[in-house]
Design an enzyme around this catalytic site. Structure first.
Site, PDB file in Angstrom:
ATOM      1  CB  SER A 599      -0.956  -0.038   1.187  1.00  0.00           C
ATOM      2  OG  SER A 599      -2.028   0.841   1.002  1.00  0.00           O
ATOM      3  CG  ASP A 686      -7.278  -2.083  -3.133  1.00  0.00           C
ATOM      4  OD1 ASP A 686      -7.850  -1.340  -2.322  1.00  0.00           O
ATOM      5  OD2 ASP A 686      -6.065  -2.372  -3.052  1.00  0.00           O
ATOM      6  CG  HIS A 728      -5.953  -2.295   0.462  1.00  0.00           C
ATOM      7  ND1 HIS A 728      -5.231  -1.701  -0.543  1.00  0.00           N
ATOM      8  CD2 HIS A 728      -5.320  -1.969   1.615  1.00  0.00           C
ATOM      9  CE1 HIS A 728      -4.211  -1.028  -0.019  1.00  0.00           C
ATOM     10  NE2 HIS A 728      -4.242  -1.188   1.288  1.00  0.00           N
TER      11      HIS A 728
END
Length: 759
Positions: A599, A686, A728
């Site tokens: 991320s 995501d 995610h």
């Protein structure tokens, strides 16, 4: 029964920050590293004339998406992005390209099939598959979760209290079994799991594709039957009112921003639900949670800028929310409720690293700031983070000397006593499940790089401490086999950056393969954590290290502020400095050094690889935020407006545009020269980091480095693995997560030396 964590931790990563959304982006300069073409106007977007889409993939070679040039103009510069079209998941060419990327990755990694199976089995053998958590009392029930061999998700159970508040009795009764809701391999995310105050009802909400939009349902625990009502598109955040018939939940807008708190009465249509709070400022996202006291529910409006908190009266659910303290520039606060007042951790009054206050309270009416009484004063370098309130005690969370810390506090005197476990300074303490307001026994968790997660219970009156459970690690594991330490690297500006390291001494001789992990954003601290999966690296002579770079919260508020906005580049140069230190100190060498991040940590490793590609053999970037410029220029994307207070606003601020353009991994992939072998992952659904970002980034790397299209793992392939049914957090079941981690570990071992590394 406490609400589940919004994201299940993956096999080799700590829990993500619970409140801070992780990030995503996308765009590019016309096949050069620096935007140069001048334009009039500030923000127009247009298709570029003369675009020449091409068939990207050579027969039998790495996928190459066609080029459809699209221009984005801003502040006198024009970006041209040939792959922006990949953001459209409805374009048949997008799906075809993602499937081709997955097929190519499997082809390249096919020689590692045996190693992947071996690593998966090692993780499985070391894991006690039939296990359960220590039971914890909440009201008249004791709750625990159990895992069962062959089943992907924990089963949530309870037993009644024996009447003394000291122990459960009887056989466990299943409260919620996620395994009944998803077949093997299907995604299932749990967003709400909360039992009503009277113990009779369960609110539960699941997400079936990873987009973090859940369906909220209610179950009668006396019969096991679900009630007919269902509320779609619910975000994280939920609270019951005291009557066990009314509740509050959160909805999100089209940009996936949680913006409304609604009140629902069981037995009524969701269409009749009342909006009790709406946040119109697009920089904020809202939540709702019940206070441990059961007397109020808390609505935080959170952002990277000063937050705002409202209180709801749990006994009077029809009443509207009451504001704790209005937004004041530069002032942040969080709260915990006790009948004697509201306990508040805040930086107001110049408390840079925060202080603890107590505010007079009348129901849900809070006294103004000038009547707040200081309890624990501000001390520079001791960062206070949060406070937990109990009937007779208070527990304070914070950081001191770069490490996580807990203090038990005497509410009458403010005297603070540390809650600690001896771990050699490379471990972490944190709060654990403590739902009962009237408890005098506080549970906390401890783990280190060599010590498995442990649950302790401490008597808040006497300080006496009991170890309730330590995670079992099987297959002959002994913590004494491994060693850990702290080191410090010196950054370009002279700042000392901490590094945590763990290794197996009898497997390391001279410069070793090393995996360097980092994050560096949102003031989130990457405190040392234990990993069963990581043992497979350590046992093969690989050293694991965490770079505690600026942008995180390890060393207080200034550590965070020195790694955001115009100083964001410090995060990337810190990681490079840590890598150079580890090479100079003899821990590793550039041909056996990998960096890994996810991320916002994917942004970190992508930018560092651009800065010093010769320093790294391998990059693993999971759901990486590698295209921040285009993303931050597009306010219609999820989280963009919220996160301008983290990264800057390139749409309105030329300086922010220049900063982000200067470090964006997608814009700045160097032409030619050395390039690390790269593995990126993405999730099609995501909402935090769009799947297009890593997809475009891998395409750009191949454009500028023909060797990245190789199928030879001894070279520098650039690979993409896309979860087509997840978001995610990657795969949701534990066995799928283990397989996912085994793939990453196999890639690391193969590119760092693989089979030549001694087991």
């Amino acid at each position: 029964m406490t609400r589940v964590n919004p994201e299940e931790p993956r096999a080799d990563r700590p829990d993500p920050p619970a409140a801070a959304p992780d990030r995503r982006p996308e765009a590019e300069v016309a096949d050069g590293a620096t935007p140069t073409e001048e334009t009039d106007g500030a923000t127009p977007t247009e298709e570029t004339d003369g675009a020449t889409p091409t068939d990207g993939a050579e027969p039998g070679g790495a996928p190459r998406p066609e080029r459809r040039e699209r221009g984005v103009a801003s502040h006198g510069h024009r970006l041209v992005d040939p792959y922006d079209w990949l953001r459209d998941p409805t374009d048949p060419a997008t799906a075809a390209h993602l499937e081709a990327e997955n097929a190519w990755t499997e082809r390249v990694l096919a020689p590692l099939a045996g190693l992947r199976r071996e690593l998966f089995e090692e993780i499985r053998r070391r894991t006690q598959e039939d296990d359960e958590s220590p039971p914890v009392r909440d009201g008249a029930w004791w709750y625990h979760a159990r895992t069962e061999a062959g089943r992907s998700y924990p089963v949530h159970c309870r037993r009644p209290d024996d009447g003394t508040g000291r122990a459960p009795v009887g056989e466990p009764v299943v409260v919620f079994d996620p395994n009944e809701l998803a077949a093997d391999g299907e995604y299932l995310g749990i967003g709400v799991l909360d039992v009503s105050p009277d113990g009779n009802l369960l609110a539960w909400a699941v997400d079936r594709d990873g987009d973090e939009r859940h369906e909220l349902r209610f179950r009668d625990l006396r019969t096991g039957e679900d009630l007919p009502e269902a509320i779609p598109d619910v975000a994280y955040g939920f609270a019951w009112a005291a009557d066990s018939a009314t509740c509050w939940y959160v909805l999100q807008d089209d940009a996936s921003r949680p913006d409304r708190v609604l009140r629902h009465v069981l037995g009524t249509e969701a269409s009749a639900d009342v909006i009790v709070h709406r946040e119109d400022d697009e920089r904020f996202h809202v939540g709702v949670a019940a206070a441990r006291s059961g007397r109020v529910a808390v609505i935080p409006a959170e952002s990277a800028i000063p937050p705002e908190v409202h209180l709801l009266d749990a006994a009077r659910p029809a009443d509207g929310p009451r504001l704790v303290a209005g937004r004041e520039h530069g002032v942040e606060y969080s709260v915990a409720h006790r009948p004697d007042g509201l306990w508040i951790v805040s930086n107001h009054g110049g408390a840079v690293d925060f202080a603890l206050w107590r505010a007079p309270l009348d129901g849900t009416d809070v006294a103004p700031r000038d009547r707040w009484a200081p309890v624990v004063p501000h001390r520079r370098g001791r960062r206070l983070v949060a406070v937990e309130a109990f009937a007779d005690h208070v527990v304070l969370h914070g950081r001191e000397d770069g490490l996580a810390a807990l203090w038990r506090l005497d509410p009458a005197t403010g005297e603070a006593t540390p809650i600690t476990v001896a771990d050699g300074g490379v471990g972490t303490v944190s709060g654990d499940a403590n739902p009962s307001f009237d408890t005098v026994r506080y549970r906390f968790a401890h783990q280190s790089l060599t010590t498995p997660p442990s649950v302790w219970e401490q008597d808040l009156r006497t300080g006496e401490r009991t170890l309730l459970k330590r995670q079992a690690v099987l297959d002959g594991f002994s913590p004494d086999t491994y060693a850990s330490t702290r080191a410090r690297a010196t950054a370009d500006d002279g700042t000392e950056v901490p590094i945590s390291l763990v290794w197996r001494p009898d497997a390391v001789d001279g410069p070793a393969p090393l995996v360097l992990y980092g994050y560096g954003a949102y003031e989130a601290s990457m405190d040392p954590w234990f990993s069963v999966a990581r043992l497979s690296l350590l046992d093969r002579g690989v050293v694991f290290a965490i770079a505690h770079v600026r942008g995180g919260g390890e060393l207080g508020r200034s550590w965070y502020e020195d790694g955001k906005f115009g100083r964001k580049a410090n995060s990337f140069t810190d990681l490079v400095a840590c890598a150079r230190h580890l090479v100079a100190a003899g821990w590793t060498a550039p041909d056996r050094l990998a960096i890994r991040g996810g991320s916002a940590g994917g942004l970190l490793v992508g930018a560092a690889a651009n800065l010093a590609p010769e320093l790294f053999r391998t990059v693993v970037a999971e759901v990486p935020f590698v295209d921040p410029l285009t993303t931050m220029l597009d306010p219609t994307l999820p989280l963009t407006v919220i996160e301008r207070d983290e990264w800057g606003d390139p749409l309105a601020d030329p300086a922010a545009w220049a900063d982000i353009a200067g470090y964006s991994p997608y814009e700045n992939v160097p032409e030619g020269g050395p390039m690390p072998a790269t593995l990126a992952t993405a999730g099609l659904h995501d909402p935090r980091v769009g799947y297009a970002e890593p997809t475009k980034w891998i395409a750009r790397i191949r454009d500028r480095h023909p060797g990245a299209a190789t199928a030879d793992l001894s070279g520098s392939p650039a690979l993409l693995k896309v979860e087509l049914g997840a978001g995610h957090g990657g795969p949701s079941g534990r066995y799928d997560a283990w397989r996912d981690e085994a793939l990453v570990l196999a890639f690391l071992l193969a590119t760092l030396g693989g089979q030549s590394i001694a087991a």
